[in-house]
Scaffold this active site. Sequence first.
Site, PDB file in Angstrom:
ATOM      1  N   GLU A 288       0.828  -1.205   0.000  1.00  0.00           N
ATOM      2  CA  GLU A 288       0.000   0.000   0.000  1.00  0.00           C
ATOM      3  C   GLU A 288       0.866   1.261   0.000  1.00  0.00           C
ATOM      4  OE1 GLU A 288      -4.118  -0.575   1.894  1.00  0.00           O
ATOM      5  OE2 GLU A 288      -3.219   0.983   3.131  1.00  0.00           O
ATOM      6  N   HIS A 309       7.014 -26.838  -1.139  1.00  0.00           N
ATOM      7  CA  HIS A 309       6.307 -27.937  -1.802  1.00  0.00           C
ATOM      8  C   HIS A 309       5.151 -27.440  -2.646  1.00  0.00           C
ATOM      9  CE1 HIS A 309       8.602 -30.956   0.512  1.00  0.00           C
ATOM     10  NE2 HIS A 309       8.755 -29.889   1.298  1.00  0.00           N
ATOM     11  N   LYS A 423     -14.233   0.703  -3.817  1.00  0.00           N
ATOM     12  CA  LYS A 423     -15.327   1.151  -2.941  1.00  0.00           C
ATOM     13  C   LYS A 423     -16.373   1.906  -3.757  1.00  0.00           C
ATOM     14  CE  LYS A 423     -12.386   1.697   1.120  1.00  0.00           C
ATOM     15  NZ  LYS A 423     -11.734   2.660   1.999  1.00  0.00           N
TER      16      LYS A 423
HETATM   17  O1  PA5 Z   1      -3.331   1.562   5.976  1.00  0.00           O
HETATM   18  C1  PA5 Z   1      -4.445   2.022   5.737  1.00  0.00           C
HETATM   19  O2  PA5 Z   1      -4.669   3.228   5.765  1.00  0.00           O
HETATM   20  C2  PA5 Z   1      -5.632   1.120   5.439  1.00  0.00           C
HETATM   21  O3  PA5 Z   1      -5.265  -0.193   5.343  1.00  0.00           O
HETATM   22  C3  PA5 Z   1      -6.663   1.223   6.532  1.00  0.00           C
HETATM   23  O4  PA5 Z   1      -6.072   0.878   7.755  1.00  0.00           O
HETATM   24  C4  PA5 Z   1      -7.852   0.330   6.257  1.00  0.00           C
HETATM   25  O5  PA5 Z   1      -8.403   0.652   5.019  1.00  0.00           O
HETATM   26  C5  PA5 Z   1      -8.912   0.501   7.325  1.00  0.00           C
HETATM   27  O6  PA5 Z   1      -9.296   1.836   7.449  1.00  0.00           O
HETATM   28  P1  PA5 Z   1     -10.026   2.379   8.726  1.00  0.00           P
HETATM   29  O7  PA5 Z   1      -9.125   2.222   9.887  1.00  0.00           O
HETATM   30  O8  PA5 Z   1     -10.347   3.802   8.421  1.00  0.00           O
HETATM   31  O9  PA5 Z   1     -11.291   1.542   8.881  1.00  0.00           O
END
Ligand code: PA5
Length: 438
Positions: A288, A309, A423
Site C-alpha cells: 500500500e 512444496h 469502494k
Molecule cells: O493503511 C491504511 O490506511 C488502510 O489499510 C486502513 O487501515 C484500512 O483501510 C482501514 O481503514 P479504517 O481504519 O479507516 O477503517
Amino acid sequence: MPNIKLDLEYSGVTEKEILRYEQKVLKIYNDLVEKSKDKNEFVGWLNLPTNYNKKEFDRIKKAAKRIRKDSEVFIVIGIGGSYLGARAVVESLTSNFANLMSDDIRKSPQIFFVGNSISPNYVNELIDCIGDKDVSINVISKSGTTTEPAIAFRIFREYLESKYGADEASKRIYITTDKKKGALKELADEEEYETFVIPDNVGGRFSVLTPVGLLPIAVAGINIDKLMEGAKNAQYDYSDTSVKYNQCFKYAIVRNILYKKEKTIEILANYEPKLHYFTEWWKQLYGESEGKEHKGIFPTGVDLTTDLHSMGQYIQEGRRDLFETVINIEETKTDIKIKRDEDDIDGLNFLAGKTMDYVNKQAMQGTIEAHVSGGVPNIILNVKKLNEESMGELIYFFELACGISGKILGVNPFDQPGVEAYKTNMFRLLGKPGYENS
Ligand code: PA5
C-alpha cells in the site's frame, strides 16, 4: 545490542553500490524527521516509541486487564492497517494453537478477528463458535466509516445487546478511532463506550504501536512495555546517520537497487509458521505504501518449508524477477530431539540425536544457496529470538525502511488513493446515495 542483524552476503549487491545512495537517504531521513514534527503529515509513527500518550497507554493496560478478567472471547473488528499489526504480533508471540487450548492453559481470552471480509459464513460460524461464552469487542477504524468493519460491528453490537442488555453491552464494547471525527466516534460518544485514539499523524498501516495494535496485543497477555522498549531501541539504532552502520537504511537501499536490476517482486520468507501474519502485515505495509504511479516492488510471502512444496519450483526456475528477504529466527523457543529407531524403515536414523530446529536451519541454508544459485538474490534478516523486544524492533525496522524505500522509489509512501476505486464501484452497485453516476 540489536536483536536483528542484516546479512547481505547473498544479495548480490555490493557495499559500494549501497554507499552511492548515502546522501539521498540521509536527506530522506532528515525530511522524515522534520515532517514527524508536523501534525498534518503522516509521519507520527517515526517517534511513536518515545513519544506516545502515557496516560492512554496505562488505560490500555487497565482495559486489557478488565477484558482478560471478564471475557472468554475477545473479538477484534477491523481491516487492513486496523487489524493486521495486532494479529501479526499476537500470532507471532503466542501458541500456534492458542485459541484451541483450554482457558486455564491459555490464561487469556480467545481472540478472533472479524470485519476483515464480507463473508456471512465467517460471521455465522464465529457466532456458533462463541456459543454462550462471555465476550468483549474492540472495533478499530480510523475513518470510522469502512464498510467491512462497520457491517461486522452492527452485527456484533446487536449480538452483545441481546445477550447482555444495552447497559452491560456498552461496557463490553471498546472503540479505537479518530480523536474527533467519524461515525464511530459519534456513536462512541453517544453510547459512552470506552474509546482509544488513533493519532492524526499515523496512517493505518503504520499504527500497530498505537492503541490499534496495543489493546488486542495486551489482551493476549503480551507485555506491551517490552514491545515499546524494543521499538525504542530500534528508533535509537536506526537514527545512525552513517549508512554503513545503519541496517535499516541498507535494507531500503538494497531493495531499490534490486528493483532497478529488474527484480520487481520481493518474497518475505520465514521458517516459522507463527510469522504468517507478520508477513501479511508486511505485505500491506509495502504494497500500500509503494504500489503507485505504475511503480513499486510487488510484496509477497512464503511460509517455509511448507511452501517449498508448492511455490518452490517457481522460485527456483520461474521468471527471474524475484528476490527474497528471509527472516531467520536464530534461537527457537522450544525444540525436539529426533530419536534413533531400531528398524529405521523411514531411513531417518542419520538424523538421530539432531534436533528439529537444526534440521530446519539446514533446510533454510540449503534453500538460500539453491535460490541464490538459481538467480534469486537473498537478503537475510537474522533475529536472535522471537519475543516482545525483537518484535518491537522488527516493526520499527520495516516501517522506517518502508518510508525511506518509498521515497527512494519516488512515490508518496503515506497515502493510498487507489484503495478507493473498488469502494466507489461497490457503493454504486449497492445503491448507496450519492454514488448513482460514479
Ligand atoms: O493503511 C491504511 O490506511 C488502510 O489499510 C486502513 O487501515 C484500512 O483501510 C482501514 O481503514 P479504517 O481504519 O479507516 O477503517
